[in-house]
Design a protein around this motif. Sequence first.
Motif, PDB file in Angstrom:
ATOM      1  N   ARG A  32       4.843  -1.067 -12.415  1.00 14.23           N
ATOM      2  CA  ARG A  32       4.042  -1.269 -13.640  1.00 14.23           C
ATOM      3  C   ARG A  32       3.713   0.071 -14.294  1.00 14.23           C
ATOM      4  O   ARG A  32       3.745   0.194 -15.511  1.00 14.23           O
ATOM      5  N   THR A  33       3.415   1.085 -13.494  1.00 14.00           N
ATOM      6  CA  THR A  33       3.120   2.410 -14.032  1.00 14.00           C
ATOM      7  C   THR A  33       4.352   2.995 -14.711  1.00 14.00           C
ATOM      8  O   THR A  33       4.254   3.577 -15.800  1.00 14.00           O
ATOM      9  N   ARG A  34       5.507   2.824 -14.104  1.00 11.06           N
ATOM     10  CA  ARG A  34       6.756   3.315 -14.699  1.00 11.06           C
ATOM     11  C   ARG A  34       7.037   2.611 -16.027  1.00 11.06           C
ATOM     12  O   ARG A  34       7.411   3.251 -17.009  1.00 11.06           O
ATOM     13  N   LYS A  35       6.830   1.297 -16.066  1.00 14.79           N
ATOM     14  CA  LYS A  35       7.032   0.554 -17.315  1.00 14.79           C
ATOM     15  C   LYS A  35       6.076   1.039 -18.399  1.00 14.79           C
ATOM     16  O   LYS A  35       6.459   1.158 -19.571  1.00 14.79           O
ATOM     17  N   ALA A  36       4.835   1.333 -18.032  1.00 12.96           N
ATOM     18  CA  ALA A  36       3.868   1.832 -19.012  1.00 12.96           C
ATOM     19  C   ALA A  36       4.285   3.206 -19.537  1.00 12.96           C
ATOM     20  O   ALA A  36       4.142   3.491 -20.727  1.00 12.96           O
ATOM     21  N   SER A  41       6.719   6.548 -23.904  1.00 11.02           N
ATOM     22  CA  SER A  41       7.781   7.450 -24.358  1.00 11.02           C
ATOM     23  C   SER A  41       8.509   6.894 -25.575  1.00 11.02           C
ATOM     24  O   SER A  41       8.991   7.655 -26.409  1.00 11.02           O
ATOM     25  N   ARG A  42       8.587   5.559 -25.704  1.00 15.99           N
ATOM     26  CA  ARG A  42       9.213   4.958 -26.884  1.00 15.99           C
ATOM     27  C   ARG A  42       8.415   5.238 -28.152  1.00 15.99           C
ATOM     28  O   ARG A  42       8.940   5.171 -29.246  1.00 15.99           O
ATOM     29  N   HIS A  43       7.125   5.518 -27.990  1.00 13.49           N
ATOM     30  CA  HIS A  43       6.242   5.756 -29.135  1.00 13.49           C
ATOM     31  C   HIS A  43       5.772   7.197 -29.209  1.00 13.49           C
ATOM     32  O   HIS A  43       4.678   7.477 -29.693  1.00 13.49           O
ATOM     33  N   CYS A  47      -0.008   5.654 -26.902  1.00 12.33           N
ATOM     34  CA  CYS A  47      -0.228   4.331 -26.331  1.00 12.33           C
ATOM     35  C   CYS A  47      -0.599   3.364 -27.448  1.00 12.33           C
ATOM     36  O   CYS A  47      -1.675   3.474 -28.032  1.00 12.33           O
ATOM     37  N   ILE A  48       0.292   2.427 -27.737  1.00 15.58           N
ATOM     38  CA  ILE A  48      -0.004   1.427 -28.759  1.00 15.58           C
ATOM     39  C   ILE A  48       0.337   0.044 -28.222  1.00 15.58           C
ATOM     40  O   ILE A  48       1.084  -0.101 -27.259  1.00 15.58           O
ATOM     41  N   LEU A  49      -0.206  -0.970 -28.868  1.00 18.32           N
ATOM     42  CA  LEU A  49       0.075  -2.352 -28.517  1.00 18.32           C
ATOM     43  C   LEU A  49       1.261  -2.818 -29.337  1.00 18.32           C
ATOM     44  O   LEU A  49       1.175  -2.907 -30.559  1.00 18.32           O
ATOM     45  N   GLU A  50       2.388  -3.071 -28.682  1.00 18.31           N
ATOM     46  CA  GLU A  50       3.571  -3.604 -29.369  1.00 18.31           C
ATOM     47  C   GLU A  50       3.344  -5.089 -29.601  1.00 18.31           C
ATOM     48  O   GLU A  50       2.984  -5.811 -28.670  1.00 18.31           O
ATOM     49  N   TRP A  51       3.569  -5.546 -30.810  1.00 16.73           N
ATOM     50  CA  TRP A  51       3.324  -6.949 -31.128  1.00 16.73           C
ATOM     51  C   TRP A  51       4.389  -7.432 -32.095  1.00 16.73           C
ATOM     52  O   TRP A  51       4.569  -6.858 -33.168  1.00 16.73           O
ATOM     53  N   SER A  52       5.087  -8.501 -31.729  1.00  9.89           N
ATOM     54  CA  SER A  52       6.153  -9.014 -32.585  1.00  9.89           C
ATOM     55  C   SER A  52       5.693 -10.194 -33.430  1.00  9.89           C
ATOM     56  O   SER A  52       6.365 -10.566 -34.381  1.00  9.89           O
TER      57      SER A  52
END
Length: 158
Positions: A32-36, A41-43, A47-52
């Motif tokens: 979970r830490t790696r995914k976070a 890194s994508r942003h 730290c933002i909330l991705e929302w589709s």
Amino acid sequence: MISGIIFLLFLAGGTALIVWYVKSFYAERENRTRKAEEHRSRHGGECILEWSGSLADGVPDAEFGRLVVEIPKKHGDGAARFYEKGLVLEKKRLPYSEIKDVLLAAATSEKKYTLKQAARDMGVLWIYPKKGAVIGLREISYEFDNEMMEKIKQGLGF
């Protein structure tokens, strides 16, 4: 003699089970830490909330930006507001950069006949800040939707 050997086998088996459980717990936590971290890194490290889905109607926050999701309380005024860069829950303000983990205990849809069953089957979104007390959005207090809570958890990168 035989009972001593059986005792040692049970002791070794119990120890192996405990070691396996602890290793799997920390492996999942590391995942979970790696995914976070990949999410950040994508942003660009932010730290933002991705929302589709569609965004909630509401006034943007000066510190946290646009309102993404609003989860109203079941009784009374107030809501949990998830903005683009942070969470506002009653008087608590938490930027997503200060979150170390998010866990979801999904609510069950079975009929609950006793208070014990209701407490056991209640859904909770646990938010673990780096400092301070754990925040729990509980089904008993908020309009809880398992799918929405899962989207929030994944949108935060956990």
